[in-house]
Every structure is written in C-alpha cells, then in structure tokens.
Enzyme design. Structure first.
Site, PDB file in Angstrom:
ATOM      1  N   LYS A  79       6.072   5.480   7.601  1.00  0.00           N
ATOM      2  CA  LYS A  79       6.807   4.250   7.318  1.00  0.00           C
ATOM      3  C   LYS A  79       7.294   4.259   5.865  1.00  0.00           C
ATOM      4  CE  LYS A  79       6.189  -0.755   7.142  1.00  0.00           C
ATOM      5  NZ  LYS A  79       5.309  -1.917   7.370  1.00  0.00           N
ATOM      6  N   LYS A  95      -6.196   6.390  -3.282  1.00  0.00           N
ATOM      7  CA  LYS A  95      -4.994   7.234  -3.364  1.00  0.00           C
ATOM      8  C   LYS A  95      -4.662   7.517  -4.827  1.00  0.00           C
ATOM      9  CE  LYS A  95      -2.496   5.422   0.718  1.00  0.00           C
ATOM     10  NZ  LYS A  95      -1.268   4.684   1.131  1.00  0.00           N
TER      11      LYS A  95
HETATM   12  O1  F6P Z   1      -4.117   3.664   5.585  1.00  0.00           O
HETATM   13  C1  F6P Z   1      -3.118   3.195   4.760  1.00  0.00           C
HETATM   14  C2  F6P Z   1      -1.787   3.315   5.444  1.00  0.00           C
HETATM   15  O2  F6P Z   1      -0.817   2.688   4.674  1.00  0.00           O
HETATM   16  C3  F6P Z   1      -1.795   2.732   6.857  1.00  0.00           C
HETATM   17  O3  F6P Z   1      -1.679   1.343   6.893  1.00  0.00           O
HETATM   18  C4  F6P Z   1      -0.633   3.453   7.458  1.00  0.00           C
HETATM   19  O4  F6P Z   1      -0.626   3.388   8.867  1.00  0.00           O
HETATM   20  C5  F6P Z   1      -0.893   4.878   6.937  1.00  0.00           C
HETATM   21  O5  F6P Z   1      -1.438   4.686   5.624  1.00  0.00           O
HETATM   22  C6  F6P Z   1       0.319   5.776   6.909  1.00  0.00           C
HETATM   23  O6  F6P Z   1       1.327   5.157   6.170  1.00  0.00           O
HETATM   24  P1  F6P Z   1       2.843   5.732   6.345  1.00  0.00           P
HETATM   25  O7  F6P Z   1       3.234   5.495   7.786  1.00  0.00           O
HETATM   26  O8  F6P Z   1       3.646   4.940   5.381  1.00  0.00           O
HETATM   27  O9  F6P Z   1       2.797   7.197   6.035  1.00  0.00           O
END
Ligand code: F6P
Length: 524
Positions: A204, A491
């Site tokens: 995302k 992170k």
């Molecule tokens: O675990 C943190 C998080 O932001 C989740 O909410 C999300 O599903 C995952 O990391 C992956 O995020 P992205 O789809 O932005 O790579």
C-alpha cells in the site's frame, strides 16, 4: 476509573459477572432444552452458534445495552457513510465499498465508486488476459506462476484466500514471499522458470523495507535471466504510492491503485487480492466479494441481539473484560483454513492492540486479547492440553466446514467429531475423576462458525464477519481500530542501525549496544 468502566452498562455487567459465577456453563447449557437452537443464527451458507458460552440471555441483554451505550449503531453508520473515523490519519474506513455492488460512495462529497469499479474492472481484465494466455511473458510464454511479494495485510489475506480456495485454482499458481529472510524468497524462486513467472509487488505504501528488498532481489533474478527489458512484462505493482512505484522502475501502466481509506489488513477485496483473482478467476473473486457484501448487509440491518459480528464482539468483550480471559483461540477444523489464525492475529491485534482511547486518554481496561490457534485436529496434539487443564481459561472460536470437499467421509467424520468433542469437553469437562490430574474443570466457552462449504462466497462471509467483529470491539473499547502507530518505532530503529545513523533515543542507544555486543560480525 475511566468513563467506560464507570458507565452504567459496564457497572451492571460487573455485577452480573459476579452473580453468574454461581452457575456453571454446563448448568446453562443443560438447564435450557432450547439453548442450542436458541443460540443459532443462519446467514446464507454460514451458521453461528454461541450456545457454549458462559453467558445467559440476561448477559446478552446487558452486553447489547453496552453496545447501545457506546453508540455502536451510530459508529457503524458513520463508517459506512465514509466519515473519517480513522481519526489519527484523518481517513475514512471503506473496505466495505470494495465489495459494494453499486455506489455512490461519498468521501468529502466526492463519489469514489466509479474509480472502485474501474480498478475492479482493470483487475478482472488483467486476470483474464493472463489466465487466457493473451498476456504473456517477455519470451512469449504464458504465466504459470505468480509471486506475491508483500507483508502483513499485503500478504496474509491473499495467502489465506489462495490456500482456502485451492480447489478453485485453475490459473497461474500463486506463491507468497513476505519475510526479509532471503530464505523465503529463494525457496520460492528456486523452482520457478523466470519466463513463466509474474511478480506482484504488493505494498500500500510502497515503502515497506522487506517488500522493497525482496522485490529488488526478485528483479535481479529476472533481469539475470531475461534482461532489463523483461521487467515491464513480468512486474506489476499494487499500491497507493504512484511516485514510489515509478521510482522502483515499474511502469504505472502496470500499477493497480488502491486507496488510503482501505486499511492494509482490510484490503483483500482490493487489488491487493490480485494474486487470488489470477488464480481463481474473476467470477470466483466476485463471489468472494459478494459473500462479504452479504455480511455487510447483515451487519447493517440485523437487530444487535441477532447480529452475528455484533454477538461475536460482545461475547469477546464479555470474556475479555468481565471474565478476564487473556487470549482467544482460533481453531479452524479445516486444513485449507490453516492461515486463518495468522490472518486474525494481524486483523485483531493490529486493530485493537491499543492502550489509549480515541481521545488520547489512557485506558483502565483490557483491549485486544492474544489471538492464537492452529487447525484442528493438529492443535489437539499441541496446545489443547493447556486449553483443557491450564491455569488460564480462554474462549475458543471453532470454525468447521460441513461439506466433505474431497470425498473421504471417514476422514471428514473424524474431523467434525473431534471438533464437537473438543467443544463439549471444554464446556463440561470431567469434574469427577479418580485422580486429581484427571479432572477437567470445564467452563471453557466456545463459539461455532459452521460453513456449508469452503467456497469463495463462504470465505468472504467468514472474513467479513471478523472485520465487523473487530470494528465493533474497537467501538466498545473506544479505540481507533484503523491505525497502527505501534509498528513504527521498530522500523525506525532497524533502519537507523543499518544506516549507522546516530541514535536519537534510549531504544536507539540500546539497539546499537546490542548489535556491538551480540552481533559484532554483522557490520564487519
Ligand atoms: O504492520 C504494519 C503494516 O503497515 C501493516 O499495517 C501493513 O499491512 C503492512 O505493514 C504492509 O504495509 P504495505 O502494504 O504498505 O507494504
């Protein structure tokens, strides 16, 4: 004590909880001839039975009063109306719009349904072009394998759906790579032919370290075999972040957008589910959406005391906050649902693993429990000893599938007999035994979710039920279920360590100290 724990509905439940201790779960179940049928709700291809909960009709009534006090109907309507209930990120929460048959879906007065429909149509067309062989790899071969590179909500939902719907796979075989441990990627790539492999970089934000590193390594693997020009044929991105996708080197024509008003852990219904659509086809993917939409309608309209996700949520609050259960066991008696506990760990614990209210006040009550579990009957040979005779009493969700999908009646009878036996033994126990260690106290509550069959529609229903259950619990606990601030510090610490950046806080200093003392070889 805070506003919630001082509230009339909460105080009534506390008093009720004291009183109900005098009644055993066995008394409740055997004391009412109509108990099992009276606690049964059928919705299309799924039924929910909550008879084996240490909760009486009076308990349910008091829990419904709590839901009304906490304005659950109003919050539900606000979510569906596109209000920005994800307050810390100032976003709407509209994963439900992804499975809506039609609009309008208004966000800030703008109807976003046309773009939802357009992306769904693009997904469908793309999936069918790949499945039919119309869209091929750089060497002219059709795609026989799809590798989903993503993590968290960009992995767990698609991974769960792909395994659950294995019998419906008649397109390219889906593979999933999530961990930054290179073993994950290499163990998938070692069996694949680059010419027949399509990569989906699913993120995302398109800034997730693990996903981008895996994607870069996968890209190197492909380029080494087929050359730089092959990337545009073999890489597709799913993201909100067009700029980062372009920076990575994927053409935005090969990008499927999603939206910031869809949480990652609620995003299977979007292009995040592309690997599943490629595997099972557009028609079956639509049935997955339709199953979820059936639950949306039920959630919106059913009376609270006949509303499956609401009852799942209320009983969860009852066990968590008034019977002090620290965990919830998720026990799918179906090997194809093996990934369900992991999926629900993120959906539940990342949504409601919070300790401040929406208004920033500290809470003085428990929120999300620990979610754990495994398939039945495997778990019976692992942690069921703890469930039956451990020092902690926790409720369980049993998920069963009525249909024997593989035509092995002896196996299926054993599977479902074990499921019912475990439910009964947890509930009633064995109060009398010749030796103390042979006594089972019982009093362990459970729900049963029984699917007619594990098809796309029933899977969509099952997952949507849990989405709405978790939303409901967030409302009751007055927390924001749709952000995840708790994942950021780790992170940043890892990033600063790897970049040898000076540490800005005690955790940063400690990370460096640990690295120097425990992993000095890492940076040589
Ligand atoms: O675990 C943190 C998080 O932001 C989740 O909410 C999300 O599903 C995952 O990391 C992956 O995020 P992205 O789809 O932005 O790579």
């Amino acid at each position: 004590m805070g506003a919630l724990t001082q509230s009339p509905a909460w105080q009534q439940l506390l008093r009720h909880a004291e009183g109900i201790e005098k009644t055993t779960l066995a008394d409740i179940v055997f004391g009412d001839a109509g108990r099992i049928s009276g606690c049964d709700i059928k919705l299309d291809g799924l039924r929910f039975n909550y008879a084996l909960n240490h909760a009486t009709p009076e308990t349910i009534g008091l829990l419904v009063k709590l839901a009304v006090q906490q304005k659950l109907p109003e919050w539900r309507d606000r979510m569906f109306a596109g209000e920005k209930i994800n307050t810390t990120e100032n976003r709407a929460v509209l994963h439900t719009a992804l499975r809506a048959k039609n609009g309008p879906v208004l966000i800030d007065g703008k109807d976003v349904f046309p773009e939802i429909a357009a992306v769904r149509q693009r997904m469908t067309r793309f999936a069918e072009e790949v499945r039919s062989g119309k869209r091929k790899g750089a060497t002219g071969k059709s795609f026989r394998h799809v590798v989903n590179i993503g993590i968290g909500g960009s992995d767990l939902g698609p991974r769960l759906a792909a395994r659950a719907l294995t019998p419906y796979i008649n397109g390219p075989k889906p593979h999933f790579v999530a961990n930054v441990d290179a073993f994950d990627l290499l163990s998938v790539l070692k069996d694949l032919d680059p010419a027949e492999t399509l990569f989906l970089v699913v993120s995302k934000t398109f800034t997730t370290q693990e996903t981008l590193l895996n994607a870069r390594s996968a890209r190197q693997w492909l380029v080494a075999a087929l050359g730089e020009k092959a990337v545009s044929d073999h890489f597709v991105a799913v993201s909100v972040n067009e700029a980062e996708v372009r920076k990575f080197g994927i053409d935005t024509g090969n990008m499927f957008p999603m939206w910031d008003w869809v949480g990652g852990r609620y995003s299977l219904w979007s292009a995040i589910g592309l690997s599943v659509a490629l595997a099972i086809g557009a028609e079956n993917f639509q049935k997955l959406l339709d199953g979820a939409a059936t639950v949306d309608a039920h959630f919106k309209t059913a009376p609270l005391d006949k509303n499956i996700p609401v009852l799942m949520a209320l009983l969860g609050v009852w066990h968590r906050n008034f019977r002090h259960a620290g965990a919830l066991a998720v026990l799918p008696y179906c090997e194809r649902l093996r990934d369900l506990p992991r999926f629900l760990q993120q959906l539940d614990m990342e949504s409601n693993g919070k300790s401040v209210t929406r208004d920033g006040a500290s809470i003085d009550y428990s929120t999300s429990p620990v979610i754990f579990g495994d398939c039945g009957t495997v778990g019976q040979h692992s942690f069921h000893q703890w469930l039956h005779q451990g020092s902690d009493i926790v409720p369980a969700d049993f998920i069963g599938v009525a249909e024997d999908a593989v035509g092995r009646p002896e196996h299926h009878a054993a599977l479902l007999s074990n499921m019912l036996a475990q439910m009964a033994a947890l509930a009633c126990g064995r109060p009398q035994a010749s030796m103390p260690y042979e006594v089972y106290a019982g009093g362990r509550s459970s729900n049963l979710l029984l699917l007619d069959r594990l098809d796309p529609a029933c899977l969509g229903m099952l997952l949507a039920l849990y989405e709405h259950k978790i939303f409901t619990q967030g409302v009751l606990w007055n927390v924001n279920s749709f952000d995840q601030p708790g994942v950021e510090l780790g992170k940043k610490l890892a990033h600063d360590l790897e970049a040898h950046k000076p540490s800005q806080n005690p955790a940063g200093h400690l990370t460096v100290k640990l690295s120097e003392n425990l992993l000095p070889f890492l940076w040589k």
